[in-house]
Design a protein around this motif. Sequence first.
Motif, PDB file in Angstrom:
ATOM      1  N   HIS A  88      29.110  35.749  34.184  1.00 28.61           N
ATOM      2  CA  HIS A  88      30.305  36.062  34.965  1.00 28.61           C
ATOM      3  C   HIS A  88      31.010  34.800  35.413  1.00 28.61           C
ATOM      4  O   HIS A  88      31.350  34.629  36.573  1.00 28.61           O
ATOM      5  CB  HIS A  88      29.937  36.912  36.183  1.00 28.61           C
ATOM      6  N   ARG A 144      43.017  40.954  32.312  1.00 27.06           N
ATOM      7  CA  ARG A 144      42.249  39.808  32.791  1.00 27.06           C
ATOM      8  C   ARG A 144      42.976  38.484  32.587  1.00 27.06           C
ATOM      9  O   ARG A 144      42.398  37.418  32.790  1.00 27.06           O
ATOM     10  CB  ARG A 144      40.897  39.744  32.082  1.00 27.06           C
ATOM     11  N   TYR A 169      43.231  36.125  35.637  1.00 28.55           N
ATOM     12  CA  TYR A 169      41.929  35.555  35.973  1.00 28.55           C
ATOM     13  C   TYR A 169      41.623  34.339  35.103  1.00 28.55           C
ATOM     14  O   TYR A 169      41.277  33.262  35.601  1.00 28.55           O
ATOM     15  CB  TYR A 169      40.840  36.611  35.804  1.00 28.55           C
ATOM     16  N   SER A 216      45.217  38.439  40.219  1.00 25.89           N
ATOM     17  CA  SER A 216      44.182  39.277  39.618  1.00 25.89           C
ATOM     18  C   SER A 216      43.681  40.308  40.618  1.00 25.89           C
ATOM     19  O   SER A 216      43.413  41.460  40.267  1.00 25.89           O
ATOM     20  CB  SER A 216      43.020  38.401  39.133  1.00 25.89           C
ATOM     21  N   LEU A 217      43.586  39.909  41.888  1.00 25.59           N
ATOM     22  CA  LEU A 217      43.120  40.826  42.930  1.00 25.59           C
ATOM     23  C   LEU A 217      44.170  41.878  43.272  1.00 25.59           C
ATOM     24  O   LEU A 217      43.830  42.981  43.705  1.00 25.59           O
ATOM     25  CB  LEU A 217      42.728  40.047  44.178  1.00 25.59           C
ATOM     26  N   ARG A 247      45.990  43.288  41.069  1.00 20.67           N
ATOM     27  CA  ARG A 247      45.775  44.288  40.010  1.00 20.67           C
ATOM     28  C   ARG A 247      44.505  45.084  40.282  1.00 20.67           C
ATOM     29  O   ARG A 247      44.461  46.297  40.079  1.00 20.67           O
ATOM     30  CB  ARG A 247      45.677  43.590  38.654  1.00 20.67           C
ATOM     31  N   ASN A 248      43.457  44.382  40.740  1.00 20.18           N
ATOM     32  CA  ASN A 248      42.174  45.035  40.995  1.00 20.18           C
ATOM     33  C   ASN A 248      41.549  44.437  42.250  1.00 20.18           C
ATOM     34  O   ASN A 248      40.876  43.410  42.186  1.00 20.18           O
ATOM     35  CB  ASN A 248      41.225  44.861  39.800  1.00 20.18           C
ATOM     36  N   LYS A 302      39.037  45.077  43.815  1.00 18.83           N
ATOM     37  CA  LYS A 302      37.575  45.017  43.786  1.00 18.83           C
ATOM     38  C   LYS A 302      37.060  44.077  42.701  1.00 18.83           C
ATOM     39  O   LYS A 302      35.900  44.167  42.285  1.00 18.83           O
ATOM     40  CB  LYS A 302      37.001  46.419  43.577  1.00 18.83           C
ATOM     41  N   ASP A 303      37.910  43.173  42.243  1.00 17.46           N
ATOM     42  CA  ASP A 303      37.518  42.218  41.214  1.00 17.46           C
ATOM     43  C   ASP A 303      36.557  41.198  41.821  1.00 17.46           C
ATOM     44  O   ASP A 303      36.964  40.197  42.415  1.00 17.46           O
ATOM     45  CB  ASP A 303      38.766  41.523  40.655  1.00 17.46           C
ATOM     46  N   ASP A 338      34.596  39.044  40.427  1.00 15.79           N
ATOM     47  CA  ASP A 338      34.653  37.716  39.816  1.00 15.79           C
ATOM     48  C   ASP A 338      35.748  36.872  40.446  1.00 15.79           C
ATOM     49  O   ASP A 338      35.546  35.692  40.754  1.00 15.79           O
ATOM     50  CB  ASP A 338      34.890  37.835  38.304  1.00 15.79           C
ATOM     51  N   ALA A 339      36.923  37.465  40.651  1.00 14.58           N
ATOM     52  CA  ALA A 339      38.032  36.725  41.260  1.00 14.58           C
ATOM     53  C   ALA A 339      37.700  36.348  42.704  1.00 14.58           C
ATOM     54  O   ALA A 339      37.986  35.225  43.147  1.00 14.58           O
ATOM     55  CB  ALA A 339      39.323  37.539  41.199  1.00 14.58           C
TER      56      ALA A 339
END
Length: 480
Positions: free
Chosen positions: A110, A236, A239, A261-262, A264-265, A267-268, A270-271
Amino acid sequence: MTCNPLEDTDLHGNHGLTRRGQAAIKLKSSPSLGVICVFAVKVYLSIHREDAKSAKKNVFSKAMDLRLGSTDFLIREDPYHPCDSVSHGGLHVNQFGTVFTKRMAIVIRHSVACVLLWVLFPGISLAGLPADVKALLDQARACEKAQDYAGAERSYRQALMLAPDDPEVLKRLGILQQTELKFPESVEVFRRVLSISAQYPEVNFFLGASYLGLNQFQKATESFQAELSTPNPHPRCSYYYAIALVSLGRPDDAIAQFNQSLIRNPKDADALYQLGRLHMNASLETIQRLTELDPDSFQLHALIGEVYANNKRYEDSLKEYRAALAKRPDAAGIHYALGAAYRNLKQIDEAEKEFLLALREDPNDLRVNLYLGEFAVGRGNFAGALQYLRVASAAQPGAARPHFLLGKCYHALKDLEKAKTELLAAATADPNDAQPHYLLAQIYRAQGDTKSSARELKEFQKLSLAEKEKIYERAKTTPQ
């Protein structure tokens, strides 16, 4: 549809990298992402065991030596022997997809290394392709699922003999080559696709991923920028664009992309992880610079006191705050920090002394007045608490705690109407807090309103049960 066999994907398109998909990218110029930042903080938080000045000089040199500025990205030792390896891009990859150097075998999970993605291609119609080409694409995908990559490549090349300029066939071949860590070959194929269709779906993204694999970070950013200009960029893209920016030493721009990126998601993970590392490392670098300027400065003592306090090392934070205060006795905010540390240690008398000194700095400070009000309520001095709690409530009318404590004071002082007003405000501000409802039940009962009293008591019981269940669930999921 086609898939990149480097990643496990279910029918809903959820992604999870396989071991083979953990390709490696060395970051040559990435001082901003400190993989060992957590280690650095832990070491730094042990300085009270050493001589303060020498420790403050040594700990950050250790931390900085272990950042990504070094040539090895150390995560954990590889449990597999690095045999039967192939070399690519200056790194070695064995049959397990594990990257290792002469010093240590490593596995990157990751991280920026995970640029080879299993992807589905919704919206890509194959209706215009001849039946024999579509059959070859199906055959290639079957080979990918069986991890027969050589067979898949043969099928794609046969399909290209029948449809030499079809962008979808070329794209799938490029992704396969990327899967096999053949980054230069994949770059050629992706560029060929873009010469046919400059905004062909997701190809700029995969081109950028291949450039990342080659450590060509500037070209990677250009490709990711091009992808983001398309109508439907790869989800992605922001990211990995951020990863490339970090590699170029542009952390501020990278933070902006991680935040995109966050958006968009949210709960990402990784970001969020990468953002945490960026901010943590920036803090470490700031502390290092302060240490180099003066290891016994007011600023450094105050900052390290805050570091300790944030890590619940309150005794250690007190030492640092006292040292800061000795350097600058009139510094604003230190008395509040001392009071908060004493409060967390349940040394109420000492905390109150510091908060009273802090109150001289700012008589309208919400937190200071709230804490002084809490202490007065705790001692049963309800009349004395009112002056503090009124200030706290006026400073932040939407906060539940000042209203609740005011309601408690008025209830103790037998001013039931004022108590009811404050407790209703507290219940509105925090609908999940059971405490206001218990006092409201008592007030309604005292006023002869048995129906309202029963309603509030029932609400109190419901919310209390819900809170107990939350505590139980947290206890079950919290590591022991």
